[in-house]
Design an enzyme around this catalytic site. Structure first.
Site, short mmCIF file in Angstrom:
data_model
loop_
_atom_site.label_atom_id
_atom_site.label_comp_id
_atom_site.label_asym_id
_atom_site.label_seq_id
_atom_site.Cartn_x
_atom_site.Cartn_y
_atom_site.Cartn_z
N THR A 1 0.88 -1.17 0.00
CA THR A 1 0.00 0.00 0.00
C THR A 1 0.92 1.22 0.00
O THR A 1 2.10 1.11 0.37
CB THR A 1 -0.87 0.04 1.27
OG1 THR A 1 0.01 0.14 2.39
CG2 THR A 1 -1.71 -1.20 1.41
N GLU B 1 -5.49 -4.20 -0.53
CA GLU B 1 -5.80 -5.33 0.34
C GLU B 1 -6.89 -6.23 -0.24
O GLU B 1 -7.16 -7.30 0.27
CB GLU B 1 -6.25 -4.81 1.72
CG GLU B 1 -5.14 -4.16 2.53
CD GLU B 1 -4.94 -2.66 2.24
OE1 GLU B 1 -5.34 -2.21 1.14
OE2 GLU B 1 -4.40 -1.95 3.10
N LYS C 1 -15.00 17.02 9.97
CA LYS C 1 -15.88 16.90 11.14
C LYS C 1 -16.24 18.30 11.63
O LYS C 1 -15.45 18.96 12.30
CB LYS C 1 -15.19 16.08 12.23
CG LYS C 1 -14.87 14.69 11.73
CD LYS C 1 -14.34 13.78 12.81
CE LYS C 1 -14.07 12.41 12.22
NZ LYS C 1 -12.70 12.17 11.80
N TRP D 1 -20.64 15.22 9.97
CA TRP D 1 -19.60 14.89 9.00
C TRP D 1 -19.93 15.48 7.63
O TRP D 1 -21.06 15.41 7.18
CB TRP D 1 -19.45 13.37 8.86
CG TRP D 1 -18.79 12.74 10.05
CD1 TRP D 1 -18.66 13.29 11.30
CD2 TRP D 1 -18.16 11.47 10.11
NE1 TRP D 1 -18.00 12.43 12.13
CE2 TRP D 1 -17.69 11.30 11.42
CE3 TRP D 1 -17.97 10.44 9.19
CZ2 TRP D 1 -17.02 10.14 11.83
CZ3 TRP D 1 -17.31 9.29 9.58
CH2 TRP D 1 -16.84 9.15 10.90
P1 ADP Z 1 -3.12 3.57 -1.99
O1 ADP Z 1 -3.80 4.61 -2.82
O2 ADP Z 1 -3.06 3.90 -0.53
O3 ADP Z 1 -1.92 2.99 -2.61
P2 ADP Z 1 -5.09 1.76 -2.81
O4 ADP Z 1 -4.83 2.01 -4.23
O5 ADP Z 1 -5.25 0.39 -2.32
O6 ADP Z 1 -3.99 2.32 -1.94
O7 ADP Z 1 -6.27 2.69 -2.38
C1 ADP Z 1 -7.46 2.22 -1.84
C2 ADP Z 1 -8.32 3.36 -1.44
O8 ADP Z 1 -8.61 4.21 -2.55
C3 ADP Z 1 -9.65 2.95 -0.93
O9 ADP Z 1 -9.59 2.55 0.42
C4 ADP Z 1 -10.46 4.22 -1.13
O10 ADP Z 1 -10.25 5.16 -0.09
C5 ADP Z 1 -9.88 4.79 -2.38
N1 ADP Z 1 -10.73 4.45 -3.54
C6 ADP Z 1 -10.56 3.47 -4.42
N2 ADP Z 1 -11.53 3.50 -5.35
C7 ADP Z 1 -12.35 4.51 -5.05
C8 ADP Z 1 -13.55 5.06 -5.62
N3 ADP Z 1 -14.09 4.59 -6.73
N4 ADP Z 1 -14.10 6.12 -4.99
C9 ADP Z 1 -13.58 6.64 -3.87
N5 ADP Z 1 -12.46 6.18 -3.30
C10 ADP Z 1 -11.85 5.13 -3.87
#
Ligand code: ADP
Length: 545
Positions: free
Chosen positions: A185, A330, A442, A447
């Site tokens: 991640t 994940e 917040k 929210w």
């Molecule tokens: P990182 O960006 O931390 O490397 P990821 O690519 O796994 O990790 O990101 C996952 C996160 O991206 C999700 O938990 C969510 O917050 C956000 N995300 C993914 N797809 C969407 C979506 N379609 N709309 C809003 N948020 C999204």
């Protein structure tokens, strides 16, 4: 007991299938060397076996990690299959991360081999002294393009390694629960964390992601993943394209609007996938040059919320269907997608549109719930919002190298993965992300969704990009601040933009102020870097404060 064959679900079976049943179907790659490379699934499978043979000759043993720092290209695809298929673990690393983060990740994963694209040589040379576990560096190129000079010890040439092998290699059979790949991640808080996928979880994810109510991919498609192969395995497309045996187009490092448009047209691309920011670039280019797409029909957009205005432009002006999807590292990564049922297709158009703008329904294999802070399930009424929890066959149950479990309970039942997202779920099972829990604003105990405010701002014709962050407020704790990049040549004012919110959202949610900037920081995967923005505006004084 059932009396069926116990054939393990192995990644090698995907490319074996593609080679046999779509052997002549093309894989087209824009190379970092500058030209276009074409070959077939049959050649990709043969070269993947040559690579497996070469890696074994270099001393790799089952479980060893083979890292990549590379763009979307055919050699990267061969590493996916050659490493996982021979019981090694493919570790894709995002070259856009800070060098210290790359070194940290490579050391945490104890990578044994590092393969890299030629244009990343300076980065790898800089990193090399920090990479304690790497035994071999491999430049993903041919002999003619090998650097004349390098500080890398014993640098190997990828094509030369493959050419020395006869491809007599036979894919081995082993336990389907064996690790096949690891992705980290991005670690917006603390160190990045590794998700270790298994052959079984990847194969089940591959089946599910190709279904009509998911990506709806078929052998009739020409698929160009804009999403990088280092961003959660390009959302599984290198696997699903093999499963369906379609033509695959890999764009290399050039993801600007012009390069993408030209490749979409010349290769007759019908389907693509990427984060919203890449579509911004492509749309700007086609708009500025009054172009149309001749074959591009569908795209999946995810990774961050797709602004409804972008979805509308793609659909109405360019005839491109947008599939809004949500997922995370994940989850391998696919969790939900917004696709309508027959009944929903009978709803008025605006109601359909609102459903398509949500992150959508889970695919079979994933189970989801929303919960309050005490782990109690919240209703699926489209109003209550809470922490989004998931479980399923391609959800991690542990981070690499950690001993404490990340899982939580739901109504006392253990085994749920907390996504860190806040969401609503409506009675039809359509999930909508309100925010990442750390990005939500917040305000006086209520929210405010930063995504909702960004979506309104993005619908303004003069806004190129928008981000909303929380700003400290003495009375309300936090209030929203809107950070905006204006479209070139427009005269947008603070008042004009704030007036645009009237009637579109409740009055108390309207941002307290607008700041115009030339740039908004993005993470290595193209998402708005809220943490950096909050840092940048931490001393910002809202009007009246
Ligand atoms: P990182 O960006 O931390 O490397 P990821 O690519 O796994 O990790 O990101 C996952 C996160 O991206 C999700 O938990 C969510 O917050 C956000 N995300 C993914 N797809 C969407 C979506 N379609 N709309 C809003 N948020 C999204």
């Amino acid at each position: 007991m059932g009396q069926m064959m116990a054939m393990p679900l192995l990644i090698s079976s995907l490319i074996k299938h593609a080679a046999r049943h779509a052997g002549e179907t093309e894989i087209v790659s824009k190379r970092v060397e500058g030209d276009i490379h074409r070959y077939t699934w049959a050649s990709a499978e043969r070269r993947s076996r040559q690579l497996a043979q070469a890696l074994a000759r270099l001393g790799c043993e089952p479980g060893d990690r083979v890292a990549t720092l590379a763009w979307n290209g055919y050699r990267h695809l061969e590493i996916y299959y050659g490493s996982s298929g021979s019981q090694l673990v493919c570790h894709t690393i995002n070259p856009r991360l800070f060098p210290e983060q790359i070194a940290w990740i490579a050391n945490d994963a104890q990578d044994r081999i590092l393969c890299f694209d030629l244009n990343l040589l300076p980065l790898v040379e800089k990193l090399a002294p920090e990479l304690s576990s790497v035994q071999h560096f491999i430049a993903m190129t041919d002999r003619a393009h090998m650097p004349a000079q390098t500080s890398l010890p014993g640098l190997l040439c990828y094509d030369e390694l493959l050419d020395a092998e006869d491809a007599a290699y036979v894919w081995p059979e082993f336990d389907e629960n064996t690790a096949c790949s690891i992705c980290y991640t991005s670690g917006t808080t603390g160190h990045p964390k590794g998700a270790v996928y298994s052959h079984r979880s990847t194969l089940l994810h591959t089946y599910a992601s190709a279904l009509p109510d998911a990506l709806d991919c078929s052998a009739r498609d020409v698929i160009l993943p804009v999403v990088p192969m280092f961003h959660v395995n390009a959302w599984g497309l290198p696997y699903s394209c093999a499963l369906i045996g379609c033509k695959l187009v890999l764009p290399g490092p050039h993801l600007d609007g012009k390069s993408l448009y030209e490749l979409f047209e010349s290769e007759k691309v019908s389907f693509s996938a990427g984060v919203p920011t890449v579509w911004l670039g492509l749309l700007n280019y086609v708009k500025a040059n009054a172009l149309k797409f001749s074959t591009f029909k569908r795209t999946v957009i995810g990774g961050s919320a797709c602004p409804p205005a972008m979805m509308k432009t793609l659909q109405d002006d360019y005839g491109v269907e947008v599939i809004h999807a949500w997922g995370m590292t994940e989850l391998s990564p696919i969790g939900t997608l917004a696709k309508l049922t027959t009944r929903q297709l009978e709803l008025p158009k605006d109601k359909q549109q609102r459903l398509l703008e949500k992150q959508g329904k889970v695919v079979y294999g994933i189970d989801m719930a929303i919960a309050d802070d005490q782990g109690r399930a919240l209703p699926w009424d489209g109003v209550a919002f809470g922490n989004l929890l998931v479980r399923g066959q391609w959800v991690i149950n542990q981070y690499y190298g950690q001993t404490t479990s990340p899982l939580v309970t739901l109504d006392g039942e253990p085994g749920w993965f907390p996504t860190g997202d806040v969401a609503t779920i409506d009675p039809d099972g359509f999930m909508q992300i309100t925010d990442r829990s750390k990005d939500v604003i917040k305000s006086g105990g209520e929210w405010i969704s930063s995504i909702e405010l960004e979506n309104v701002a993005m619908a303004h014709p003069d806004v190129a990009e928008a981000a909303v962050i929380a700003c400290v407020h003495p009375k309300w704790d936090e209030r929203p601040l809107l950070v905006v990049i204006k479209k070139a040549g427009t005269e947008l004012t603070r008042e004009g933009l704030l007036a645009f919110f009237d009637g579109r959202i409740p009055k108390w949610q309207v941002p307290d102020d607008v700041v115009f900037v030339n740039e908004i920081p993005h993470t290595a995967t193209g998402k708005i870097q809220k943490l950096a923005l909050r840092q940048q505006f931490k001393d910002y004084r809202l009007p009246g404060v």
